[in-house]
Design a protein around this motif. Structure first.
Motif, PDB file in Angstrom:
ATOM      1  N   LYS A 150       0.842  -1.216   0.000  1.00 31.59           N
ATOM      2  CA  LYS A 150       0.000   0.000   0.000  1.00 31.59           C
ATOM      3  C   LYS A 150       0.872   1.259   0.000  1.00 31.59           C
ATOM      4  CE  LYS A 150      -4.182   0.195   2.249  1.00 31.59           C
ATOM      5  NZ  LYS A 150      -5.252  -0.083   1.277  1.00 31.59           N
ATOM      6  N   GLU A 151       1.875   1.228   0.857  1.00 28.28           N
ATOM      7  CA  GLU A 151       2.750   2.390   0.985  1.00 28.28           C
ATOM      8  C   GLU A 151       3.523   2.647  -0.324  1.00 28.28           C
ATOM      9  OE1 GLU A 151       2.621   4.183   3.772  1.00 28.28           O
ATOM     10  OE2 GLU A 151       4.263   5.524   3.277  1.00 28.28           O
ATOM     11  N   SER A 152       3.935   1.567  -1.007  1.00 27.72           N
ATOM     12  CA  SER A 152       4.690   1.768  -2.263  1.00 27.72           C
ATOM     13  C   SER A 152       3.803   2.471  -3.294  1.00 27.72           C
ATOM     14  CB  SER A 152       5.246   0.448  -2.806  1.00 27.72           C
ATOM     15  OG  SER A 152       4.229  -0.372  -3.320  1.00 27.72           O
ATOM     16  N   TYR A 153       2.520   2.144  -3.286  1.00 25.60           N
ATOM     17  CA  TYR A 153       1.599   2.812  -4.229  1.00 25.60           C
ATOM     18  C   TYR A 153       1.442   4.297  -3.863  1.00 25.60           C
ATOM     19  CZ  TYR A 153      -2.768   4.520  -6.136  1.00 25.60           C
ATOM     20  OH  TYR A 153      -3.700   5.318  -6.734  1.00 25.60           O
ATOM     21  N   ILE A 154       1.234   4.551  -2.578  1.00 24.86           N
ATOM     22  CA  ILE A 154       1.092   5.952  -2.119  1.00 24.86           C
ATOM     23  C   ILE A 154       2.347   6.750  -2.470  1.00 24.86           C
ATOM     24  CG2 ILE A 154       1.123   7.310   0.024  1.00 24.86           C
ATOM     25  CD1 ILE A 154      -1.007   5.512   1.101  1.00 24.86           C
ATOM     26  N   LYS A 155       3.499   6.099  -2.339  1.00 24.20           N
ATOM     27  CA  LYS A 155       4.760   6.787  -2.621  1.00 24.20           C
ATOM     28  C   LYS A 155       4.981   6.964  -4.129  1.00 24.20           C
ATOM     29  CE  LYS A 155       8.232   6.383   0.142  1.00 24.20           C
ATOM     30  NZ  LYS A 155       9.420   5.718   0.707  1.00 24.20           N
ATOM     31  N   ALA A 156       4.495   6.008  -4.924  1.00 22.98           N
ATOM     32  CA  ALA A 156       4.593   6.186  -6.378  1.00 22.98           C
ATOM     33  C   ALA A 156       3.736   7.384  -6.795  1.00 22.98           C
ATOM     34  CB  ALA A 156       4.132   4.925  -7.103  1.00 22.98           C
TER      35      ALA A 156
END
Ligand SMILES: CC(C)(COP(=O)(O)OP(=O)(O)OC[C@H]1O[C@@H](n2cnc3c(N)ncnc32)[C@H](O)[C@@H]1OP(=O)(O)O)[C@@H](O)C(=O)NCCC(=O)NCCS
Length: 230
Positions: A150-156
């Motif tokens: 989830k965090e990787s998507y938010i960061k992308a």
């Protein structure tokens, strides 16, 4: 797309004084405000690593590297529109992913936390089901898998927590993001093994996400700056 990692290391006072000269004024100020040496080292090493990678990829010398941030704090390399990077740090690891399209990466050390409560508050029902349907031993690992994805998507996306965590669900089997009102979005996800005690995920617009992690050694990083290679 490439993924780089370095282990956090101790830096003695003399070396610290030398290395800090190579980072931006903004980062120097941030480091000065920190009390804890481990945090100071982490923030210093993270920018040095990024600078080393930029030198390697774009052949820019240190004094040609300028960073800026979007309105949510996501850093980017000024004047190079086709170069994207994202950093994450947790415990002993500092990682950096680079690509020709926007990218997000997240690493988390697996800690003993109240994951059931956190999942209930921040994850969708499908994500909670995925975590709880496994054996008790695996639940915490699945929680961290979900968290980093989830965090990787938010960061992308680069919009931080202005994206509500329950507004999208991770389809863990297909490694895609399912938005609550609009279905699958254009991003691809990947989980990458680096260390048994950590979980790490990458989110990219590029479907071919690398499995490999390039480990940079402490000596390699420090010598890049001491020998003025960069
Ligand atoms: C700002 C945010 C990216 C911080 O994430 P984090 O997990 O605490 O920290 P990470 O180590 O993964 O990432 C830090 C790096 O992200 C980068 N970053 C900062 N703002 C960012 C943004 N808006 N988008 C993408 N990257 C960002 C920076 O390079 C930073 O590195 P630096 O401190 O060396 O400059 C943000 O997403 C956040 O606050 N998340 C909260 C975590 C959370 O509660 N997650 C819920 C579980 S899903």
């Amino acid at each position: 797309m490439d993924i780089y990692a370095i282990r956090l290391f101790e830096i003695d006072a003399n070396l610290f004084k030398i290395l800090i000269k190579y980072v931006s004024e903004e980062r120097k100020n941030r480091i000065c405000k920190l009390k804890n040496n481990r945090d100071k080292n982490r923030i210093l090493i993270s920018e040095l690593l990024t600078r080393k990678i930029i030198y390697k990829k774009l052949k820019l010398n240190n004094d040609q590297i300028y960073f800026d941030k979007n309105q949510f704090g996501k850093p980017f390399l000024k004047d190079y529109e086709n170069f994207y990077f994202n950093i994450s740090h947790s415990g002993k690891w500092i990682i950096c992913a680079t690509d020709c399209k926007t990218i997000g990466i997240d690493i988390e050390k697996i800690r003993s936390i109240n994951y059931k409560e956190l999942a209930k508050n921040y994850f969708t029902n499908e994500e909670c089901r995925f975590i709880l349907e496994t054996s008790a031993n695996n639940q915490i690992r699945n929680f961290y898998r979900m968290w980093t994805l989830k965090e990787s998507y938010i960061k992308a996306e680069g919009r931080g927590l202005s994206i509500p965590l329950k507004s999208f669900s991770i389809d863990i089997n297909n490694k895609r993001i399912n938005k609550v009102n609009s279905g699958y979005c254009e991003y691809f996800l990947k989980e990458i093994e680096i260390d048994y005690y950590y979980k790490m995920s990458v989110c990219s617009l590029n479907p071919s996400i690398s499995n490999d992690v390039i480990i940079i050694s402490e000596n390699n990083l420090v010598n890049t700056f001491l020998n003025k290679t960069i």
